[in-house]
Design a protein around this motif. Structure first.
Motif, PDB file in Angstrom:
ATOM      1  N   PHE A   1       0.882  -1.162   0.000  1.00  0.00           N
ATOM      2  CA  PHE A   1       0.000   0.000   0.000  1.00  0.00           C
ATOM      3  C   PHE A   1       0.928   1.223   0.000  1.00  0.00           C
ATOM      4  O   PHE A   1       1.465   1.609   1.047  1.00  0.00           O
ATOM      5  CB  PHE A   1      -0.898  -0.025   1.253  1.00  0.00           C
ATOM      6  CG  PHE A   1      -1.863   1.128   1.320  1.00  0.00           C
ATOM      7  CD1 PHE A   1      -2.890   1.243   0.394  1.00  0.00           C
ATOM      8  CD2 PHE A   1      -1.738   2.105   2.301  1.00  0.00           C
ATOM      9  CE1 PHE A   1      -3.773   2.309   0.447  1.00  0.00           C
ATOM     10  CE2 PHE A   1      -2.624   3.172   2.358  1.00  0.00           C
ATOM     11  CZ  PHE A   1      -3.642   3.275   1.433  1.00  0.00           C
ATOM     12  N   PRO A   2       1.186   1.812  -1.184  1.00  0.00           N
ATOM     13  CA  PRO A   2       2.247   2.813  -1.329  1.00  0.00           C
ATOM     14  C   PRO A   2       2.202   4.003  -0.365  1.00  0.00           C
ATOM     15  O   PRO A   2       3.265   4.492   0.023  1.00  0.00           O
ATOM     16  CB  PRO A   2       2.110   3.273  -2.780  1.00  0.00           C
ATOM     17  CG  PRO A   2       1.408   2.151  -3.469  1.00  0.00           C
ATOM     18  CD  PRO A   2       0.520   1.501  -2.457  1.00  0.00           C
ATOM     19  N   PRO A   3       1.021   4.524   0.070  1.00  0.00           N
ATOM     20  CA  PRO A   3       1.063   5.681   0.975  1.00  0.00           C
ATOM     21  C   PRO A   3       1.598   5.350   2.378  1.00  0.00           C
ATOM     22  O   PRO A   3       1.848   6.256   3.167  1.00  0.00           O
ATOM     23  CB  PRO A   3      -0.410   6.121   1.079  1.00  0.00           C
ATOM     24  CG  PRO A   3      -1.100   5.492  -0.087  1.00  0.00           C
ATOM     25  CD  PRO A   3      -0.360   4.215  -0.362  1.00  0.00           C
TER      26      PRO A   3
ATOM     27  N   PHE B   1      -0.881  -4.234  -5.537  1.00  0.00           N
ATOM     28  CA  PHE B   1      -1.516  -3.183  -4.744  1.00  0.00           C
ATOM     29  C   PHE B   1      -2.658  -3.755  -3.886  1.00  0.00           C
ATOM     30  O   PHE B   1      -3.508  -4.493  -4.390  1.00  0.00           O
ATOM     31  CB  PHE B   1      -2.049  -2.097  -5.690  1.00  0.00           C
ATOM     32  CG  PHE B   1      -2.790  -0.989  -5.016  1.00  0.00           C
ATOM     33  CD1 PHE B   1      -2.193  -0.233  -4.005  1.00  0.00           C
ATOM     34  CD2 PHE B   1      -4.090  -0.683  -5.383  1.00  0.00           C
ATOM     35  CE1 PHE B   1      -2.883   0.797  -3.381  1.00  0.00           C
ATOM     36  CE2 PHE B   1      -4.786   0.354  -4.769  1.00  0.00           C
ATOM     37  CZ  PHE B   1      -4.175   1.096  -3.762  1.00  0.00           C
ATOM     38  N   VAL B   2      -2.652  -3.412  -2.620  1.00  0.00           N
ATOM     39  CA  VAL B   2      -3.735  -3.807  -1.708  1.00  0.00           C
ATOM     40  C   VAL B   2      -4.321  -2.511  -1.156  1.00  0.00           C
ATOM     41  O   VAL B   2      -3.638  -1.768  -0.445  1.00  0.00           O
ATOM     42  CB  VAL B   2      -3.192  -4.659  -0.529  1.00  0.00           C
ATOM     43  CG1 VAL B   2      -4.319  -5.045   0.430  1.00  0.00           C
ATOM     44  CG2 VAL B   2      -2.470  -5.893  -1.049  1.00  0.00           C
ATOM     45  N   ASP B   3      -5.563  -2.216  -1.511  1.00  0.00           N
ATOM     46  CA  ASP B   3      -6.149  -0.944  -1.076  1.00  0.00           C
ATOM     47  C   ASP B   3      -6.751  -1.111   0.324  1.00  0.00           C
ATOM     48  O   ASP B   3      -7.891  -1.553   0.478  1.00  0.00           O
ATOM     49  CB  ASP B   3      -7.214  -0.493  -2.083  1.00  0.00           C
ATOM     50  CG  ASP B   3      -7.621   0.953  -1.834  1.00  0.00           C
ATOM     51  OD1 ASP B   3      -7.302   1.479  -0.741  1.00  0.00           O
ATOM     52  OD2 ASP B   3      -8.246   1.546  -2.726  1.00  0.00           O
ATOM     53  N   ILE B   4      -5.957  -0.749   1.326  1.00  0.00           N
ATOM     54  CA  ILE B   4      -6.429  -0.959   2.710  1.00  0.00           C
ATOM     55  C   ILE B   4      -7.603  -0.032   3.028  1.00  0.00           C
ATOM     56  O   ILE B   4      -8.407  -0.325   3.907  1.00  0.00           O
ATOM     57  CB  ILE B   4      -5.291  -0.809   3.755  1.00  0.00           C
ATOM     58  CG1 ILE B   4      -4.720   0.602   3.784  1.00  0.00           C
ATOM     59  CG2 ILE B   4      -4.194  -1.836   3.523  1.00  0.00           C
ATOM     60  CD1 ILE B   4      -3.731   0.832   4.923  1.00  0.00           C
ATOM     61  N   SER B   5      -7.729   1.069   2.289  1.00  0.00           N
ATOM     62  CA  SER B   5      -8.852   1.982   2.552  1.00  0.00           C
ATOM     63  C   SER B   5     -10.174   1.354   2.116  1.00  0.00           C
ATOM     64  O   SER B   5     -11.245   1.802   2.508  1.00  0.00           O
ATOM     65  CB  SER B   5      -8.631   3.320   1.833  1.00  0.00           C
ATOM     66  OG  SER B   5      -8.783   3.154   0.439  1.00  0.00           O
TER      67      SER B   5
ATOM     68  N   ARG C   1      -2.703  -6.767   7.726  1.00  0.00           N
ATOM     69  CA  ARG C   1      -1.904  -5.561   7.464  1.00  0.00           C
ATOM     70  C   ARG C   1      -0.952  -5.767   6.294  1.00  0.00           C
ATOM     71  O   ARG C   1      -0.540  -6.895   5.985  1.00  0.00           O
ATOM     72  CB  ARG C   1      -1.071  -5.182   8.705  1.00  0.00           C
ATOM     73  CG  ARG C   1      -1.924  -4.868   9.908  1.00  0.00           C
ATOM     74  CD  ARG C   1      -1.084  -4.306  11.050  1.00  0.00           C
ATOM     75  NE  ARG C   1      -1.926  -4.101  12.207  1.00  0.00           N
ATOM     76  CZ  ARG C   1      -1.916  -4.871  13.296  1.00  0.00           C
ATOM     77  NH1 ARG C   1      -1.097  -5.896  13.382  1.00  0.00           N
ATOM     78  NH2 ARG C   1      -2.722  -4.621  14.298  1.00  0.00           N
ATOM     79  N   THR C   2      -0.584  -4.640   5.705  1.00  0.00           N
ATOM     80  CA  THR C   2       0.441  -4.603   4.661  1.00  0.00           C
ATOM     81  C   THR C   2       1.701  -3.982   5.250  1.00  0.00           C
ATOM     82  O   THR C   2       1.599  -3.213   6.221  1.00  0.00           O
ATOM     83  CB  THR C   2      -0.038  -3.723   3.484  1.00  0.00           C
ATOM     84  OG1 THR C   2      -0.435  -2.433   4.002  1.00  0.00           O
ATOM     85  CG2 THR C   2      -1.194  -4.355   2.765  1.00  0.00           C
ATOM     86  N   PRO C   3       2.887  -4.272   4.712  1.00  0.00           N
ATOM     87  CA  PRO C   3       3.180  -5.092   3.543  1.00  0.00           C
ATOM     88  C   PRO C   3       3.301  -6.580   3.898  1.00  0.00           C
ATOM     89  O   PRO C   3       3.488  -6.939   5.053  1.00  0.00           O
ATOM     90  CB  PRO C   3       4.538  -4.544   3.096  1.00  0.00           C
ATOM     91  CG  PRO C   3       5.210  -4.136   4.381  1.00  0.00           C
ATOM     92  CD  PRO C   3       4.099  -3.607   5.243  1.00  0.00           C
TER      93      PRO C   3
END
Ligand SMILES: N[C@@H](CCC(=O)N[C@@H](CS)C(=O)NCC(=O)O)C(=O)O
Length: 205
Positions: A6-8, A30-34, A51-53
């Motif tokens: 999740f890049p941010p 990409f995993v969009d946690i939002s 959780r990521t990563p």
């Protein structure tokens, strides 16, 4: 190797930066946690904490960003994670400090002063901010003093310790971290920000 990311998130960006710095090829997922994508049944099979990563290397699944950084840096001989056992212990000392103390203060300030508003989760809590500021100063004094005499945290070169500790400053401006009294931290972080791998992976805020 595949990185679910999740890049941010600074937990993702420091791992990604280490891989780029070491020129290790990664497949990115990409995993969009939002959108709750880290809590689907499929993802929870990879990481039951949601959780990521997460790193996948064949059958081997690894979560927790610090462990992932160590695993990546152990793939090739390099200065980020050198062979010398005292240097390794020193790197782990700073990573342990980061996880136990530095992260707590920085995370609370990022959340209260920035992320909470972004996610429309209410007003910043003044009590939480006061406590986190106190914690921040308590730890920043030590970090600043340490960096007064050196360019990097361990030895005289960049190591995994710098990636770990610097990642918590990703949202320093947006999170209103009280960095003004700490010139050595600011100078060190400015050095880290110049790394090509950091520039390519740092969240834009
Ligand atoms: N200690 C973990 C923290 C990971 C973490 O908190 N990841 C967040 C992003 S910063 C996440 O994926 N959260 C999703 C959720 O909790 O639903 C690590 O270092 O990997």
């Amino acid at each position: 190797m595949k990185l679910y990311y999740f890049p941010p998130s600074p937990n993702t960006s420091k791992v990604h930066a280490v891989a780029l710095h070491l020129q290790l090829p990664l497949e990115l997922q990409f995993v969009d946690i939002s959108k709750g994508e880290s809590h689907t049944p499929e993802f929870l099979k990879l990481n039951p904490t949601g959780r990521t990563p997460v790193l996948q290397d064949g059958d081997f699944i690894l979560w927790e960003s610090t462990a992932i950084m160590l695993y990546l840096a152990s793939q090739v001989s390099n200065a980020l994670w050198p062979d010398d056992i005292k240097t390794r212990a020193d790197i782990l000392r700073w990573q342990s400090w980061q996880l136990a103390h530095w992260y707590q203060a920085c995370q609370t300030l990022s959340y209260e002063n920035y992320v909470k508003g972004l996610l429309q989760q209410g007003e910043p809590d003044p009590q939480m901010i006061k406590r986190a500021n106190e914690q921040f100063h308590q730890e920043a004094i030590v970090l600043n003093q340490h960096l007064a005499e050196r360019d990097y945290l361990v030895g005289d070169t960049l190591t995994l310790a710098d990636f770990s500790v610097a990642s918590d400053l990703t949202y320093a401006e947006l999170g209103q971290f009280p960095l003004e009294p700490y010139p050595h931290i600011r100078a060190w972080y400015a050095r880290i920000e110049q790394l090509p791998a950091w520039k390519k992976t740092a969240p834009q805020g």
